[in-house]
Design a protein around this motif. Structure first.
Motif, PDB file in Angstrom:
ATOM      1  N   UNK A 104      46.776  46.231  55.424  1.00  0.00           N
ATOM      2  CA  UNK A 104      46.699  44.861  54.917  1.00  0.00           C
ATOM      3  C   UNK A 104      46.299  44.937  53.446  1.00  0.00           C
ATOM      4  N   UNK A 105      47.196  44.554  52.562  1.00  0.00           N
ATOM      5  CA  UNK A 105      46.906  44.632  51.132  1.00  0.00           C
ATOM      6  C   UNK A 105      46.553  43.246  50.605  1.00  0.00           C
ATOM      7  N   UNK A 106      45.562  43.222  49.702  1.00  0.00           N
ATOM      8  CA  UNK A 106      45.086  41.944  49.162  1.00  0.00           C
ATOM      9  C   UNK A 106      44.882  42.077  47.659  1.00  0.00           C
ATOM     10  N   UNK A 107      45.037  40.963  46.936  1.00  0.00           N
ATOM     11  CA  UNK A 107      44.734  40.987  45.497  1.00  0.00           C
ATOM     12  C   UNK A 107      43.228  41.026  45.274  1.00  0.00           C
ATOM     13  N   UNK A 108      42.836  41.624  44.189  1.00  0.00           N
ATOM     14  CA  UNK A 108      41.411  41.704  43.856  1.00  0.00           C
ATOM     15  C   UNK A 108      41.276  42.064  42.383  1.00  0.00           C
ATOM     16  N   UNK A 109      40.330  41.431  41.710  1.00  0.00           N
ATOM     17  CA  UNK A 109      40.050  41.771  40.318  1.00  0.00           C
ATOM     18  C   UNK A 109      39.317  43.108  40.269  1.00  0.00           C
ATOM     19  N   UNK A 110      40.007  44.122  39.790  1.00  0.00           N
ATOM     20  CA  UNK A 110      39.416  45.449  39.629  1.00  0.00           C
ATOM     21  C   UNK A 110      39.519  45.849  38.163  1.00  0.00           C
ATOM     22  N   UNK A 111      38.660  46.733  37.698  1.00  0.00           N
ATOM     23  CA  UNK A 111      38.658  47.075  36.266  1.00  0.00           C
ATOM     24  C   UNK A 111      39.926  47.788  35.840  1.00  0.00           C
ATOM     25  N   UNK A 112      40.301  47.564  34.599  1.00  0.00           N
ATOM     26  CA  UNK A 112      41.371  48.309  33.939  1.00  0.00           C
ATOM     27  C   UNK A 112      40.835  48.805  32.609  1.00  0.00           C
ATOM     28  N   UNK A 113      41.537  49.747  32.014  1.00  0.00           N
ATOM     29  CA  UNK A 113      41.200  50.227  30.676  1.00  0.00           C
ATOM     30  C   UNK A 113      42.405  50.053  29.775  1.00  0.00           C
ATOM     31  N   UNK A 114      42.137  49.636  28.558  1.00  0.00           N
ATOM     32  CA  UNK A 114      43.194  49.459  27.568  1.00  0.00           C
ATOM     33  C   UNK A 114      42.955  50.405  26.407  1.00  0.00           C
ATOM     34  N   UNK A 115      43.961  51.190  26.078  1.00  0.00           N
ATOM     35  CA  UNK A 115      43.886  51.989  24.859  1.00  0.00           C
ATOM     36  C   UNK A 115      44.470  51.170  23.705  1.00  0.00           C
ATOM     37  N   UNK A 116      44.092  51.546  22.502  1.00  0.00           N
ATOM     38  CA  UNK A 116      44.561  50.828  21.326  1.00  0.00           C
ATOM     39  C   UNK A 116      46.092  50.802  21.322  1.00  0.00           C
ATOM     40  N   UNK A 117      46.658  49.599  21.283  1.00  0.00           N
ATOM     41  CA  UNK A 117      48.105  49.456  21.254  1.00  0.00           C
ATOM     42  C   UNK A 117      48.778  49.547  22.604  1.00  0.00           C
ATOM     43  N   UNK A 118      48.002  49.745  23.673  1.00  0.00           N
ATOM     44  CA  UNK A 118      48.591  49.880  25.005  1.00  0.00           C
ATOM     45  C   UNK A 118      47.672  49.213  26.022  1.00  0.00           C
ATOM     46  N   UNK A 119      47.745  47.872  26.154  1.00  0.00           N
ATOM     47  CA  UNK A 119      46.785  47.163  27.000  1.00  0.00           C
ATOM     48  C   UNK A 119      46.935  47.476  28.481  1.00  0.00           C
ATOM     49  N   UNK A 120      45.797  47.607  29.162  1.00  0.00           N
ATOM     50  CA  UNK A 120      45.728  47.774  30.620  1.00  0.00           C
ATOM     51  C   UNK A 120      46.598  48.930  31.113  1.00  0.00           C
ATOM     52  N   UNK A 175      42.168  36.864  56.101  1.00  0.00           N
ATOM     53  CA  UNK A 175      42.086  38.206  55.503  1.00  0.00           C
ATOM     54  C   UNK A 175      43.067  38.384  54.348  1.00  0.00           C
ATOM     55  N   UNK A 176      43.085  37.434  53.435  1.00  0.00           N
ATOM     56  CA  UNK A 176      44.002  37.515  52.292  1.00  0.00           C
ATOM     57  C   UNK A 176      43.275  37.723  50.967  1.00  0.00           C
ATOM     58  N   UNK A 177      41.959  37.849  50.992  1.00  0.00           N
ATOM     59  CA  UNK A 177      41.186  38.127  49.791  1.00  0.00           C
ATOM     60  C   UNK A 177      39.870  38.770  50.182  1.00  0.00           C
ATOM     61  N   UNK A 178      39.211  39.384  49.191  1.00  0.00           N
ATOM     62  CA  UNK A 178      37.957  40.072  49.437  1.00  0.00           C
ATOM     63  C   UNK A 178      36.779  39.102  49.349  1.00  0.00           C
ATOM     64  N   UNK A 179      35.769  39.362  50.166  1.00  0.00           N
ATOM     65  CA  UNK A 179      34.504  38.632  50.056  1.00  0.00           C
ATOM     66  C   UNK A 179      33.779  39.141  48.810  1.00  0.00           C
ATOM     67  N   UNK A 180      33.377  38.219  47.933  1.00  0.00           N
ATOM     68  CA  UNK A 180      32.635  38.604  46.730  1.00  0.00           C
ATOM     69  C   UNK A 180      31.178  38.846  47.108  1.00  0.00           C
ATOM     70  N   UNK A 181      30.832  40.097  47.321  1.00  0.00           N
ATOM     71  CA  UNK A 181      29.459  40.439  47.696  1.00  0.00           C
ATOM     72  C   UNK A 181      28.969  41.631  46.888  1.00  0.00           C
ATOM     73  N   UNK A 182      27.767  42.089  47.192  1.00  0.00           N
ATOM     74  CA  UNK A 182      27.163  43.177  46.425  1.00  0.00           C
ATOM     75  C   UNK A 182      27.957  44.470  46.567  1.00  0.00           C
ATOM     76  N   UNK A 183      28.540  44.709  47.746  1.00  0.00           N
ATOM     77  CA  UNK A 183      29.332  45.926  47.953  1.00  0.00           C
ATOM     78  C   UNK A 183      30.561  45.940  47.059  1.00  0.00           C
ATOM     79  N   UNK A 184      31.218  44.780  46.907  1.00  0.00           N
ATOM     80  CA  UNK A 184      32.394  44.718  46.040  1.00  0.00           C
ATOM     81  C   UNK A 184      32.001  44.943  44.580  1.00  0.00           C
ATOM     82  N   UNK A 185      30.844  44.451  44.173  1.00  0.00           N
ATOM     83  CA  UNK A 185      30.370  44.706  42.807  1.00  0.00           C
ATOM     84  C   UNK A 185      30.161  46.197  42.581  1.00  0.00           C
ATOM     85  N   UNK A 186      29.582  46.876  43.573  1.00  0.00           N
ATOM     86  CA  UNK A 186      29.374  48.328  43.441  1.00  0.00           C
ATOM     87  C   UNK A 186      30.698  49.072  43.439  1.00  0.00           C
TER      88      UNK A 186
END
Length: 555
Positions: free
Chosen positions: A221-237, A258-269
């Motif tokens: 089961x795949x769901x969208x979630x805001x996860x970190x990305x990194x952008x190099x100069x001139x090449x975003x994300x 079950x279509x999104x993650x619960x925003x809790x302390x575990x997800x922050x970690x």
């Protein structure tokens, strides 16, 4: 009314009458829920089929797992009936089977404790608890089968929904005589790290995912979630992560769908662990171009990175048409001077002056604010300001980004035109700023108006300025297309401005008569000359009232 001394949360009995509204009723939701239950039951595979029964087509989903021990648990909302091991690993909610609410369903399953199979028929109106449902014996000896009357909408969606449900599912799914294709959710990752029952995959493949992309996989089961990305100069994300959740009960999906993650302390970690994994992957690269803030963040997370690769792009003067900003080639060696950004008219005139005579002794490069903080970048000298000084009739005037000419200052020649540039040494403890003066030949002042009518066009009376060169400077310094819905296309606007700029340059440098002759020559060349046959010549005599044309043999 007397209040009780204490209260506690409870579930109202009327909730069962609303179970048909807990899910959206799609075949995709049903397949995901049944597949997850099969996996928890220890199944080694799932078999899906469509049967043509007398009452209509039916969808059969069978797994070879342990079976459902207690049929009462099947229809008890919120009571999953799973053993302690499953509860510790996954925290199931006991709601998945109610994705079938409102459907006509037959269930057959093996009960390990009873040592026999059982079956139950749940009609479409039997999910709300109003009618008792009979449990009957059946001959099944292992696993569980759900047989669901197949509505026409599901028939159309079934193939695609099955392939989606099976794609990242950990068990084989068999349908229509074969096993459906499966893939690792982290396939293509350049680095995979294990973290608290999850796998974090780092990707550096040039793919820029949308913010709503599915980045977390929960056993298929795949769901969208805001996860970190990194952008190099001139090449975003261009650095991103995906997470494959295994045994991580603290990471939870929002129920019931079950279509999104619960925003809790575990997800922050998890997000911090994913961010750290990104930086560790960058640390393995031979070089990087991360902004300084990202480099400092990596240090705070305990990841030591080398400084960003030492190069900048060669400076190209800005143009008024902001849709066409040009960047030079990378400068990787030799002395460099960072060019602070100025208005296009200032940069264009300075570029022309520097091509004639440069006192800098280094390559001008574009500034890159994201690199501020790196030692090598901060040590580079900077061209921080540029102004133009001119004399006319014994009076000195100054023009810069923040200094305007008098409103009555007319276009035309000036007695002298000089560019003054201020160079600031970048090294710590360096001497004071250095001012350089160099001769300039021409300047097209936009006067914050960006139009030929409001601009002031100047040139040094002693310089050999050609109309074409001045027209090019005017165009680069002033042309900016209009995106008004009534405006012509960019190409049409650009061509018209070029002609106006050349005409103005001719008037200023050659006089009105020569400018008019140049316009006439251009009109004849564009619209008439190509019509003249080979070996013939055309003589034109015209005024406002008459036009005479003579076609003869060429001399």
């Amino acid at each position: 009314m007397i209040f009780p001394s204490t209260i506690r949360p409870a579930v109202g009995q009327t909730l069962i009458s609303k179970v048909s509204r807990l899910y959206n009723g799609t075949v995709a939701d049903v397949l995901h829920e049944l597949f997850q239950n099969a996996r928890r039951a220890g199944a080694k595979g799932i078999h899906v089929a469509v049967y043509n029964l007398p009452e209509g087509p039916a969808l059969s989903v069978y797994d070879d797992g342990r079976g459902i021990n207690d049929p009462v648990k099947l229809l008890t909302l919120g009571d999953s009936g799973w053993n302690a091991d499953i509860l510790d690993r996954e925290d199931p909610a006991g709601m998945g089977v109610f994705s079938l609410a409102g459907r006509d369903v037959r269930v057959r399953s093996w009960s390990p404790d009873a040592g026999r199979g059982w079956a139950i028929h749940i009609p479409a109106d039997g999910w709300e608890g109003a009618v008792p449902l009979a449990i009957e014996p059946c001959g099944i000896v292992r696993g569980t089968e759900f047989q669901i009357q197949l509505p026409p909408a599901w028939e159309k969606q079934l193939d695609a929904a099955l392939r989606t449900a099976a794609h990242f599912f950990p068990l084989p799914v068999h349908y229509a005589g074969g096993e459906l294709p499966r893939a690792d959710f982290l396939a293509g990752a350049c680095r995979i790290e294990d973290w608290e029952g999850c796998r974090i995959g780092v990707f550096h493949d040039g793919t820029h995912e949308a913010t709503h992309s599915h980045r977390i996989n929960f056993h298929g089961v795949t769901v969208p979630c805001q996860l970190p990305t990194l952008s190099e100069i001139g090449d975003p994300h261009n650095w991103r992560v995906r997470v494959d959740i295994g045994e991580a009960p603290a990471l939870q999906l929002v129920l019931p769908a079950r279509k999104e993650m619960v925003e809790n302390e575990a997800l922050c970690r998890l997000r911090e662990a994913a961010e750290t994994a990104l930086y560790r992957a960058v640390a393995l690269e031979a070089s990087h171009r991360l902004p300084y803030k990202a480099w400092a963040r990596a240090r705070d997370l305990g990841v030591d990175l080398r400084e960003a690769e030492c190069w900048l792009r060669a400076w190209q003067p800005n143009v008024a048409d902001t849709d066409n900003r040009y960047m030079g080639e990378p400068v990787r060696s030799g002395p460099m001077i960072i060019m602070a950004e100025h208005e296009p008219d200032v940069e264009q005139a300075l570029d022309h002056a520097l091509k004639k005579q440069s006192p800098l002794g280094a390559v001008l490069v574009h500034e890159e604010r994201g690199l501020e903080g790196y030692r090598w970048y901060d040590a580079l000298p900077r061209l921080v300001s540029c102004a133009f000084v001119m004399n006319r009739d014994g009076v000195s005037y100054r023009y810069a980004d923040d200094v305007a000419l008098p409103e009555d200052f007319l276009s035309g020649p000036v007695d002298a035109l000089t560019a003054e540039i201020v160079l600031h040494p970048g090294a710590v403890g360096a001497s004071q700023a250095i001012v350089h003066s160099l001769p300039a030949e021409m300047l097209a002042c936009n006067n914050a108006a960006w139009s030929l009518d409001e601009a002031t066009i100047l040139f040094d009376s002693s310089a050999d300025v050609q109309p074409g060169a001045l027209a090019d400077l005017i165009y680069a310094s002033l042309f900016c297309d209009s995106d008004d819905h009534e405006s012509d296309s960019w190409d049409t606007q650009s061509l018209a401005f070029q002609r106006q700029a050349l005409n103005l340059a001719n008037e200023l440098l050659l006089g009105e008569d020569e400018a008019l002759l140049a316009q006439l020559r251009a009109a004849v060349f564009e619209h008439v000359q190509w019509l003249i046959p080979a070996g013939r010549s055309l003589t034109v005599s015209a005024d406002r009232n008459a036009l005479s044309l003579t076609l003869a043999q060429a001399a």
